[in-house]
Design an enzyme around this catalytic site. Structure first.
Site, PDB file in Angstrom:
ATOM      1  N   ARG A 164       0.839  -1.208   0.000  1.00 14.51           N
ATOM      2  CA  ARG A 164       0.000   0.000   0.000  1.00 14.51           C
ATOM      3  C   ARG A 164       0.869   1.251   0.000  1.00 14.51           C
ATOM      4  O   ARG A 164       0.573   2.230  -0.677  1.00 14.51           O
ATOM      5  CB  ARG A 164      -0.926  -0.004   1.213  1.00 14.51           C
ATOM      6  CG  ARG A 164      -2.246  -0.746   1.052  1.00 14.51           C
ATOM      7  CD  ARG A 164      -2.129  -2.093   0.412  1.00 14.51           C
ATOM      8  NE  ARG A 164      -3.387  -2.808   0.330  1.00 14.51           N
ATOM      9  CZ  ARG A 164      -3.696  -3.858   1.072  1.00 14.51           C
ATOM     10  NH1 ARG A 164      -2.847  -4.319   1.970  1.00 14.51           N
ATOM     11  NH2 ARG A 164      -4.862  -4.459   0.907  1.00 14.51           N
ATOM     12  N   GLU A 344      -9.907 -12.721   0.743  1.00  8.64           N
ATOM     13  CA  GLU A 344     -10.774 -11.779   0.013  1.00  8.64           C
ATOM     14  C   GLU A 344     -10.708 -11.974  -1.499  1.00  8.64           C
ATOM     15  O   GLU A 344     -10.566 -11.025  -2.271  1.00  8.64           O
ATOM     16  CB  GLU A 344     -10.413 -10.338   0.394  1.00  8.64           C
ATOM     17  CG  GLU A 344     -10.636 -10.050   1.867  1.00  8.64           C
ATOM     18  CD  GLU A 344     -10.219  -8.662   2.295  1.00  8.64           C
ATOM     19  OE1 GLU A 344     -10.772  -8.163   3.297  1.00  8.64           O
ATOM     20  OE2 GLU A 344      -9.332  -8.063   1.648  1.00  8.64           O
ATOM     21  N   TRP A 410      -7.276 -14.676  10.739  1.00 13.44           N
ATOM     22  CA  TRP A 410      -7.412 -13.219  10.824  1.00 13.44           C
ATOM     23  C   TRP A 410      -8.856 -12.768  11.004  1.00 13.44           C
ATOM     24  O   TRP A 410      -9.101 -11.715  11.599  1.00 13.44           O
ATOM     25  CB  TRP A 410      -6.800 -12.553   9.591  1.00 13.44           C
ATOM     26  CG  TRP A 410      -7.621 -12.611   8.334  1.00 13.44           C
ATOM     27  CD1 TRP A 410      -7.637 -13.603   7.415  1.00 13.44           C
ATOM     28  CD2 TRP A 410      -8.533 -11.618   7.848  1.00 13.44           C
ATOM     29  NE1 TRP A 410      -8.514 -13.311   6.388  1.00 13.44           N
ATOM     30  CE2 TRP A 410      -9.069 -12.093   6.626  1.00 13.44           C
ATOM     31  CE3 TRP A 410      -8.957 -10.373   8.333  1.00 13.44           C
ATOM     32  CZ2 TRP A 410     -10.002 -11.379   5.887  1.00 13.44           C
ATOM     33  CZ3 TRP A 410      -9.894  -9.648   7.584  1.00 13.44           C
ATOM     34  CH2 TRP A 410     -10.397 -10.146   6.381  1.00 13.44           C
ATOM     35  N   TYR A 435      -4.961  -6.347  14.851  1.00 14.47           N
ATOM     36  CA  TYR A 435      -4.792  -5.527  13.650  1.00 14.47           C
ATOM     37  C   TYR A 435      -4.327  -4.132  14.058  1.00 14.47           C
ATOM     38  O   TYR A 435      -5.105  -3.314  14.557  1.00 14.47           O
ATOM     39  CB  TYR A 435      -6.095  -5.476  12.850  1.00 14.47           C
ATOM     40  CG  TYR A 435      -6.109  -6.508  11.742  1.00 14.47           C
ATOM     41  CD1 TYR A 435      -5.537  -7.777  11.930  1.00 14.47           C
ATOM     42  CD2 TYR A 435      -6.661  -6.241  10.487  1.00 14.47           C
ATOM     43  CE1 TYR A 435      -5.522  -8.717  10.923  1.00 14.47           C
ATOM     44  CE2 TYR A 435      -6.641  -7.184   9.468  1.00 14.47           C
ATOM     45  CZ  TYR A 435      -6.076  -8.423   9.703  1.00 14.47           C
ATOM     46  OH  TYR A 435      -6.043  -9.357   8.697  1.00 14.47           O
ATOM     47  N   ASP A 437      -3.388  -1.602  12.324  1.00 13.99           N
ATOM     48  CA  ASP A 437      -3.805  -0.450  11.532  1.00 13.99           C
ATOM     49  C   ASP A 437      -5.114   0.142  12.042  1.00 13.99           C
ATOM     50  O   ASP A 437      -5.503   1.238  11.636  1.00 13.99           O
ATOM     51  CB  ASP A 437      -3.951  -0.831  10.055  1.00 13.99           C
ATOM     52  CG  ASP A 437      -4.897  -1.994   9.848  1.00 13.99           C
ATOM     53  OD1 ASP A 437      -4.722  -3.016  10.545  1.00 13.99           O
ATOM     54  OD2 ASP A 437      -5.790  -1.921   8.987  1.00 13.99           O
ATOM     55  N   TRP A 481      -1.408  -3.213   8.299  1.00 14.08           N
ATOM     56  CA  TRP A 481      -1.755  -2.853   6.926  1.00 14.08           C
ATOM     57  C   TRP A 481      -1.559  -1.344   6.776  1.00 14.08           C
ATOM     58  O   TRP A 481      -1.860  -0.575   7.678  1.00 14.08           O
ATOM     59  CB  TRP A 481      -3.197  -3.254   6.623  1.00 14.08           C
ATOM     60  CG  TRP A 481      -3.434  -4.719   6.840  1.00 14.08           C
ATOM     61  CD1 TRP A 481      -4.021  -5.299   7.916  1.00 14.08           C
ATOM     62  CD2 TRP A 481      -3.045  -5.788   5.974  1.00 14.08           C
ATOM     63  NE1 TRP A 481      -4.035  -6.666   7.779  1.00 14.08           N
ATOM     64  CE2 TRP A 481      -3.445  -6.992   6.598  1.00 14.08           C
ATOM     65  CE3 TRP A 481      -2.404  -5.840   4.736  1.00 14.08           C
ATOM     66  CZ2 TRP A 481      -3.220  -8.245   6.013  1.00 14.08           C
ATOM     67  CZ3 TRP A 481      -2.184  -7.082   4.164  1.00 14.08           C
ATOM     68  CH2 TRP A 481      -2.581  -8.256   4.789  1.00 14.08           C
ATOM     69  N   THR A 482      -1.079  -0.904   5.610  1.00 16.88           N
ATOM     70  CA  THR A 482      -0.567   0.466   5.534  1.00 16.88           C
ATOM     71  C   THR A 482      -1.330   1.383   4.581  1.00 16.88           C
ATOM     72  O   THR A 482      -0.777   2.348   4.074  1.00 16.88           O
ATOM     73  CB  THR A 482       0.927   0.445   5.147  1.00 16.88           C
ATOM     74  OG1 THR A 482       1.082  -0.171   3.866  1.00 16.88           O
ATOM     75  CG2 THR A 482       1.751  -0.283   6.186  1.00 16.88           C
ATOM     76  N   GLU A 483      -2.615   1.111   4.356  1.00 18.69           N
ATOM     77  CA  GLU A 483      -3.396   2.035   3.530  1.00 18.69           C
ATOM     78  C   GLU A 483      -3.250   3.478   4.010  1.00 18.69           C
ATOM     79  O   GLU A 483      -3.120   4.401   3.203  1.00 18.69           O
ATOM     80  CB  GLU A 483      -4.878   1.637   3.550  1.00 18.69           C
ATOM     81  CG  GLU A 483      -5.216   0.397   2.758  1.00 18.69           C
ATOM     82  CD  GLU A 483      -5.185  -0.855   3.603  1.00 18.69           C
ATOM     83  OE1 GLU A 483      -5.841  -1.839   3.212  1.00 18.69           O
ATOM     84  OE2 GLU A 483      -4.507  -0.857   4.643  1.00 18.69           O
TER      85      GLU A 483
END
EC number: 3.2.1.52
Length: 624
Positions: A164, A344, A410, A435, A437, A481-483
């Site tokens: 990301r 997903e 997860w 999580y 993030d 997670w790095t959005e």
């Protein structure tokens, strides 16, 4: 005389408290009389080549922070020893540490354990040991202490998503340094996704020529504009294979195993942008996604993709592509696992694809989900041929997986429980606890994200759920997670202190868990993080604001994660301080155009952020 005695007692008490601030909490730690003072005359001992490397790391720390240049020799006042006869209590990653007036002795069966003993030694020293320059006037005392320590779990991981947002080689090393301070031993490296392919595959050059770059976009991830034809792709980057080898070596020297992830069959838009033939639609206009919204989410795990980001399970060319990718990755990464994602995966394009439908008919499949099971088994065959084991997210259970596959749970703990009961090895990494993030506190203060995970909730996690045989639980992991995380300092801000809680959970005995004890150690590490110029969040100091309705009235409920923090509030358009109304019980919010303002104090001093909420904001919180 009395004053001297008082100062001596105060000094001893201070050192004793110091000794109890280690994260993760040791299995056994006892304060003993005395303290060792490190001076210019101090020597460091190392009994073999492996312990010599750790002794050199310690000497480098002392030189940078204290300006000391201790001599390293076979035996020294601070002694690092690999045991000739193994200590059966501490295993491969444990250590013993004893500090007295005469010196410090750290011993372990393996280099990893000695390295963790070194990390505990650093935490016993004043916080200035983490400084990047020489600190003047510091007494470099190691308090008298005796430690016997070893981990509860063998897998103690953090995941860093570099798709990301791309993080430089130096950034990744910094994150590894952050991890090892707290005895994490596994870095899950999320290298590919819809937003960028980050690892060089020499036989497939377009993966980095095209897949590693996207159009530059500002704004919130998920709300950005679609890329346009001809628009320059200036944002991104990738790691050459030499970069990867350098990072692996750096991690290995610090006891960290790196697990690479190539996320398939979904989350593959960057790969498809480079090689459109990989998808069912084969759209040549597919672009690396810059953070646009390309899916519709219905809840309960149901969703629809607007753009085909999934590999075609019926095309043999896809497996030829994956064979090339995994051949090169298997040669690069020495550990036994390669993570292949599996999460997903939207199957709507498979349902419409003639090749997929023909494969389902040929294989006598009745549900499209079975195609994912077929795909994963093909991928596992490829990995096994290269001496690697398949590791994937809990969706790999859909359609069936082989008995040798390892699963990361997860979507809560359910998938992990199911897999463990089937005899699969499991790493517990549920979004509900791990999580990193997710928002850490008050949603109006931290930047918005789709869920909240407070430190206290993370600390309540246990990887071994009721009814599960512990032998199948390898350990646990926190995922970043790095959005919404564009820099390494903000990555640290989101990781800590929640990763400190996870460090305790993954390392320390289950029966040693104590929230109040942990938060005291956490606050000591806030100061150490400041000395190290390391990012972290103080959201734990902020008030918790909830709302409910009773008999048609709006009720506000305030709270704190910390027992010794006082909460004050106003509703009269004044700024709250410790002379305002102190919160003691839920209260009615008047049916008027009011603004609730909330502040936290400790010992009469402000400690958290000011929280400001209008009445309509509170109403939106009812039922949450």
């Amino acid at each position: 005389m009395k004053k001297t005695l008082f100062l001596l007692v105060l000094s001893i008490l201070t050192l004793d408290v110091f000794a109890q601030n280690i994260i993760p909490k040791p299995v056994e730690i006892k304060n003993i009389a005395g303290a060792y003072n490190i001076t210019a005359a101090t020597t460091i001992g190392a009994n073999n080549a492996e312990s010599q490397k750790i002794a050199e790391m310690f000497a480098a720390k002392l030189q940078k922070a204290a300006g000391l240049t201790p001599k390293i020799q076979k035996t020294g006042a601070i002694q690092f020893t690999i045991n000739a006869t193994p200590n059966t209590i501490i295993g491969n990653e444990g250590y013993t540490l004893e500090a007295t007036n005469a010196g410090v002795k750290i011993a372990a069966n393996k280099p990893a354990g000695l390295f963790y003993g070194f990390q505990s030694l650093l935490q016993l020293l004043p916080k200035e040991i983490e400084s990047k320059s020489v600190s003047k006037g510091v007494k470099w005392n190691v308090p008298g202490v005796k430690v016997v320590d070893y981990p509860r779990f063998g897998w103690r991981g953090l995941m860093l998503d570099v798709s990301r947002h791309f993080f430089s080689k130096a950034d990744v090393k910094r994150y590894i340094d952050d991890m090892v301070r707290y005895k994490f031993n596994t870095l899950h490296w999320h290298l590919t996704d819809d937003n960028g392919w980050r690892v060089e595959i020499k036989s497939l050059p377009k993966l980095t020529e095209v897949g590693a770059w996207r159009v530059a976009r500002d704004g919130h991830f998920g709300d950005r504009k679609d890329p346009q034809d001809g628009e320059p792709t200036s944002y991104g980057g990738f790691y050459t294979q030499d970069d990867v080898r350098e990072i692996i070596k750096y991690a290995d020297e610090r006891g960290v195993t790196i697990i690479p992830e190539v996320d398939v069959p979904g989350h593959s838009m960057a790969a498809i942008a480079a090689y459109p033939y990989l998808s069912c639609t084969k759209d040549p206009k597919t672009k690396v996604n810059p953070g646009t919204n390309f899916a519709e989410w219905y809840g309960g795990g149901k969703f629809r993709m607007f753009i085909d980001n999934t590999l075609n399970p019926s095309d043999e060319k896809v497996y030829e592509f994956l064979d090339k990718v995994f051949t090169e990755l298997a040669a690069l990464f020495p550990n036994k696992y390669i993570h292949v994602g599996g999460d997903e995966c939207y199957k709507g394009f498979w349902e419409k694809d003639p090749g997929c439908q023909a494969l389902m008919k040929k294989m006598n499949m009745h549900e499209v989900e079975q195609l994912q099971g077929y795909f994963m088994k093909r991928v596992e065959t490829i990995l096994n041929a290269k001496g690697k084991k398949l590791l994937g997210w809990d969706e790999i259970l859909e359609g069936g997986i082989s008995p040798t596959a390892t699963l990361m749970s997860w979507r809560g703990v359910k998938g992990g429980i199911e897999a463990a009961k089937m005899g699969h090895d499991v790493v517990m990494t549920p979004s509900t606890f791990a999580y990193l993030d997710y928002n850490q506190g008050e949603a109006t203060i931290d930047p918005p994200i789709y869920a909240t995970l407070r430190l206290s909730k993370t600390y309540s996690f246990d990887p071994v759920q009721e009814g599960v045989d512990p032998k199948y639980i390898l350990g646990g992991q926190g995922n970043l997670w790095t959005e919404q995380i564009p820099t390494i300092r903000y990555a640290e801000y989101m990781t800590f202190p929640r990763a400190w809680a996870l460090a305790d959970i993954f390392w320390s005995p289950k029966d040693s868990k104590d929230w109040n004890n942990f938060t005291k150690r956490m606050e000591a590490h806030f100061e150490r993080a400041d000395a190290a110029e390391m990012g972290y969040s103080k959201a734990v100091y902020d008030a918790i604001v909830k709302a409910s309705e009773k008999d048609g009235k709006l009720i506000a409920e305030l709270g704190s994660e910390l027992a010794d923090v006082d909460v004050y509030y106003t509703m009269d358009d004044t700024m709250p301080d410790n002379f305002s109304t102190k919160y003691t019980q839920p209260f009615e919010v008047p049916d008027a155009q009011i603004t609730l303002r909330v502040a936290t104090y400790r010992n009469g001093k402000p400690i958290g952020h000011l929280i400001t909420l209008k009445r309509e904001d509170l109403k939106k919180r009812v039922g949450r």
